[in-house]
Design a protein around this motif. Structure first.
Motif, short mmCIF file in Angstrom:
data_model
loop_
_atom_site.label_atom_id
_atom_site.label_comp_id
_atom_site.label_asym_id
_atom_site.label_seq_id
_atom_site.Cartn_x
_atom_site.Cartn_y
_atom_site.Cartn_z
N MET A 127 0.87 -1.18 0.00
CA MET A 127 0.00 0.00 0.00
C MET A 127 0.90 1.23 0.00
SD MET A 127 -3.15 -1.06 -0.03
CE MET A 127 -4.05 0.43 0.41
N PRO A 128 0.58 2.27 -0.79
CA PRO A 128 1.43 3.47 -0.80
C PRO A 128 1.24 4.35 0.43
CG PRO A 128 -0.44 3.76 -2.27
CD PRO A 128 -0.52 2.36 -1.77
N PHE A 129 0.26 3.99 1.30
CA PHE A 129 -0.03 4.77 2.50
C PHE A 129 -0.29 3.82 3.65
CE2 PHE A 129 -3.39 6.23 5.31
CZ PHE A 129 -2.85 7.40 5.82
N VAL A 130 0.32 4.09 4.82
CA VAL A 130 0.06 3.33 6.04
C VAL A 130 -0.08 4.30 7.20
CG1 VAL A 130 1.24 1.24 5.29
CG2 VAL A 130 2.51 2.99 6.52
N GLU A 131 -0.75 3.85 8.23
CA GLU A 131 -0.86 4.64 9.44
C GLU A 131 0.40 4.45 10.29
OE1 GLU A 131 -3.12 6.73 10.13
OE2 GLU A 131 -4.70 6.23 8.69
N PRO A 132 0.74 5.45 11.13
CA PRO A 132 1.90 5.28 12.02
C PRO A 132 1.72 4.03 12.89
CG PRO A 132 1.15 7.56 12.01
CD PRO A 132 0.12 6.78 11.26
N ARG A 133 2.86 3.41 13.18
CA ARG A 133 2.93 2.20 14.01
C ARG A 133 2.19 1.01 13.37
NH1 ARG A 133 5.46 3.69 18.44
NH2 ARG A 133 5.33 5.87 19.13
N THR A 134 2.01 1.08 12.07
CA THR A 134 1.46 -0.03 11.31
C THR A 134 2.54 -0.53 10.35
OG1 THR A 134 -0.77 0.88 11.43
CG2 THR A 134 -0.36 -0.77 9.73
N ALA A 135 2.79 -1.82 10.37
CA ALA A 135 3.87 -2.37 9.55
C ALA A 135 3.57 -2.16 8.07
CB ALA A 135 4.08 -3.84 9.85
N HIS A 178 8.38 -3.16 7.83
CA HIS A 178 9.00 -2.12 8.64
C HIS A 178 7.90 -1.22 9.19
CE1 HIS A 178 12.22 0.46 10.08
NE2 HIS A 178 11.57 1.51 9.59
N THR A 179 8.06 -0.79 10.43
CA THR A 179 7.06 0.05 11.10
C THR A 179 7.63 1.45 11.30
OG1 THR A 179 6.14 -1.87 12.25
CG2 THR A 179 5.63 0.31 13.15
N TYR A 180 6.87 2.45 10.87
CA TYR A 180 7.24 3.86 11.03
C TYR A 180 6.45 4.44 12.20
CZ TYR A 180 9.42 3.48 6.43
OH TYR A 180 10.21 3.11 5.38
N ALA A 181 7.15 5.16 13.06
CA ALA A 181 6.50 5.72 14.24
C ALA A 181 5.94 7.11 14.00
CB ALA A 181 7.50 5.76 15.41
N VAL A 182 6.53 7.87 13.10
CA VAL A 182 6.18 9.28 12.92
C VAL A 182 5.58 9.49 11.54
CG1 VAL A 182 7.10 11.64 12.91
CG2 VAL A 182 8.08 9.92 14.45
N PRO A 183 4.49 10.26 11.44
CA PRO A 183 3.93 10.57 10.12
C PRO A 183 4.93 11.32 9.25
CG PRO A 183 2.38 11.14 11.88
CD PRO A 183 3.68 10.85 12.54
N GLY A 184 4.77 11.15 7.96
CA GLY A 184 5.62 11.85 7.01
C GLY A 184 5.77 11.06 5.72
N ARG A 185 6.51 11.63 4.79
CA ARG A 185 6.81 10.95 3.52
C ARG A 185 8.24 10.45 3.59
NH1 ARG A 185 5.23 12.91 -2.45
NH2 ARG A 185 3.33 11.89 -1.72
N TYR A 186 8.42 9.15 3.34
CA TYR A 186 9.73 8.52 3.49
C TYR A 186 10.19 7.95 2.14
CZ TYR A 186 8.78 8.82 8.47
OH TYR A 186 8.49 9.28 9.73
N SER A 187 11.46 8.15 1.86
CA SER A 187 12.08 7.56 0.67
C SER A 187 12.74 6.25 1.07
CB SER A 187 13.12 8.51 0.07
OG SER A 187 12.50 9.67 -0.45
N ILE A 188 12.35 5.18 0.42
CA ILE A 188 12.92 3.86 0.66
C ILE A 188 13.88 3.56 -0.48
CG2 ILE A 188 12.42 1.41 1.01
CD1 ILE A 188 9.58 2.27 1.86
N VAL A 189 15.15 3.30 -0.15
CA VAL A 189 16.19 3.10 -1.16
C VAL A 189 16.85 1.76 -0.92
CG1 VAL A 189 18.31 4.00 -2.20
CG2 VAL A 189 16.58 5.59 -1.30
N ALA A 190 16.96 0.96 -1.98
CA ALA A 190 17.64 -0.34 -1.92
C ALA A 190 18.90 -0.24 -2.80
CB ALA A 190 16.74 -1.46 -2.40
N THR A 191 20.07 -0.48 -2.17
CA THR A 191 21.35 -0.37 -2.88
C THR A 191 22.02 -1.74 -2.89
OG1 THR A 191 21.56 1.92 -2.12
CG2 THR A 191 23.54 0.84 -2.99
#
Length: 411
Positions: free
Chosen positions: A156-164, A199-212
């Motif tokens: 999903m391109p959107f999740v709630e905080p503290r939701t994996a 992965h679970t994010y605690a704080v709202p916001g837009r995050y860039s996920i990068v795989a190297t």
């Protein structure tokens, strides 16, 4: 008056003619039997061999025929160094033989014992056909392709905080790579692709996920995830394709994005249109004149984004055009509808230009590898309910990739 001596002499003289008659009859019987025996004695006067021609190693039959009946023995010289005397009784006589080599052989049959006569013929023996060629050796297995990271796919391109958040690394082979989640956390991994992380994010916001990835694995990939903030309504890109079965001058223009947006589309031929629609939005437009056109979609508040694409009518088809020859490009992936029921057919559209070899992974354990001119459309059916992340990637020299999601409900 007869005396005893005179009587005996008379009886002896009378008996002589009777014995002579019996002997004559016996001699007559013997003579008749001798004549009959000579009449029945066999005499060979012909011999035939079948089949002819015949392959070496195949049985042939030689049949001796002639006059008379009785034939106690027959000698056959087969002409290949083999001569056999066969004990027999009557004519005709048939015997068999196998030739081991090719050639033309003279066959001679001669009666023996109470059988007379000689006959001869020829038999042609040919080489057997060559054995069938052995099957070709199996082609060597292709060398395994280098491991490659193709895309980062979000459930999903959107999740709630503290939701994996479910993050899938699409690709092939075993890759050693580092995933930066954009919130100060990262994870190193070395495992076969595709692989799914949580992965679970605690704080709202837009995050860039990068795989190297690390060599030999290739292709650094990135995507964004919104946590606690719904993505804004915006125009993301514009795709152009030639509808299948339609006039060659008509183009289907798809304004990609999210939400419901008011926008103005400039068709590049002097015509514009103001629209408000839920994205993606598809418009058909006719271009009667050949040439190169630039389509621009400009969002109006509260939406954002301005996107354009260039294409050619009449000389280059419905794909993107940079003004000079180039390798094919995949510009995106669509699945319509994005909310379907199990067993229903959905339409998969691979957008882009040129001819490319590409792989579409349906996220249900199935994938298709195709070589087609882009844009390319085909149908697919999901058997089970669920949310699926559909991904497309291409082989060199083509570039580009795309992904989208579809929700499949129970029937």
């Amino acid at each position: 008056m007869r005396t005893a001596h005179t009587l005996h002499l008379h009886q002896t003289v009378m008996a002589v003619p009777r014995k002579f008659c019996r002997l004559s009859a016996l001699l007559a019987v013997i003579a008749a039997a001798t004549v009959d025996l000579h009449a029945r004695q066999g005499a060979v006067n012909a011999v035939t061999v079948a089949p002819s021609p015949v392959q070496a190693g195949v049985t042939v039959r030689a049949t001796a025929t002639g006059t008379g009946e009785l034939c106690g023995a027959l000698n056959i010289d087969w002409g290949d160094g083999t001569a056999i005397t066969y004990a027999t009784s009557t004519l005709p006589i048939t015997q068999t033989h196998i030739y081991k080599a090719a050639g033309t052989f003279a066959v001679r049959a001669q009666g023996m014992g109470n059988c007379s006569g000689t006959a001869a013929t020829r038999v042609v023996v040919v080489e057997p056909p060559p054995p069938p060629a052995p099957p070709p050796a199996p082609a060597p297995s292709p060398a395994p392709s280098a491991p490659r990271l193709n895309a980062i796919n979000l459930a999903m391109p959107f999740v709630e905080p503290r939701t994996a958040a479910s993050i899938t690394l699409e690709g092939s082979g075993t890759c050693r790579l580092t995933v930066d989640f954009g919130d100060g956390n990262s994870q190193e991994m070395n495992q076969p692709l595709p692989a799914t992380l949580r992965h679970t994010y605690a704080v709202p916001g837009r995050y860039s996920i990068v795989a190297t990835p690390a060599a030999p694995c290739t292709e650094r990939r990135a995507t964004t995830l919104d946590v606690g903030v719904r993505p804004a309504n915006r125009i993301a890109r514009v795709d152009v394709e030639t509808p299948r079965g339609g006039p060659t001058t008509v183009r289907a223009i798809t304004v990609q994005g999210a939400g419901r947006c008011p926008y103005v589309i400039d068709f590049g031929d002097g015509n514009t249109e103001t629209r408000e629609a839920a994205l993606p939005d598809v418009i058909r437009h006719n271009y009667p004149a050949e040439g190169r056109y630039t389509v621009v979609a400009n969002a109006a508040p509260p939406c954002s984004g301005i996107e354009r694409t260039v294409f050619v009518v009449g000389t280059g088809g419905g794909g993107r055009d940079s003004g000079s020859p180039q390798a094919g490009v995949i510009s995106g992936l669509e699945v319509r509808p994005q909310d379907a029921r199990a067993g229903d057919q959905v339409t998969v559209l691979v957008n882009g230009s040129g001819t490319c070899t590409f792989v579409v992974d349906f996220d249900d354990g199935q994938s298709r590898r195709l070589t087609e001119r882009l844009p390319y459309r085909f149908g697919y059916r999901y058997a089970a309910a669920g949310t699926y992340n559909v991904v497309v990637w291409t082989d060199a020299p083509c570039t580009g990739e795309g992904d989208t999601s579809i929700r499949v409900r129970r029937r």
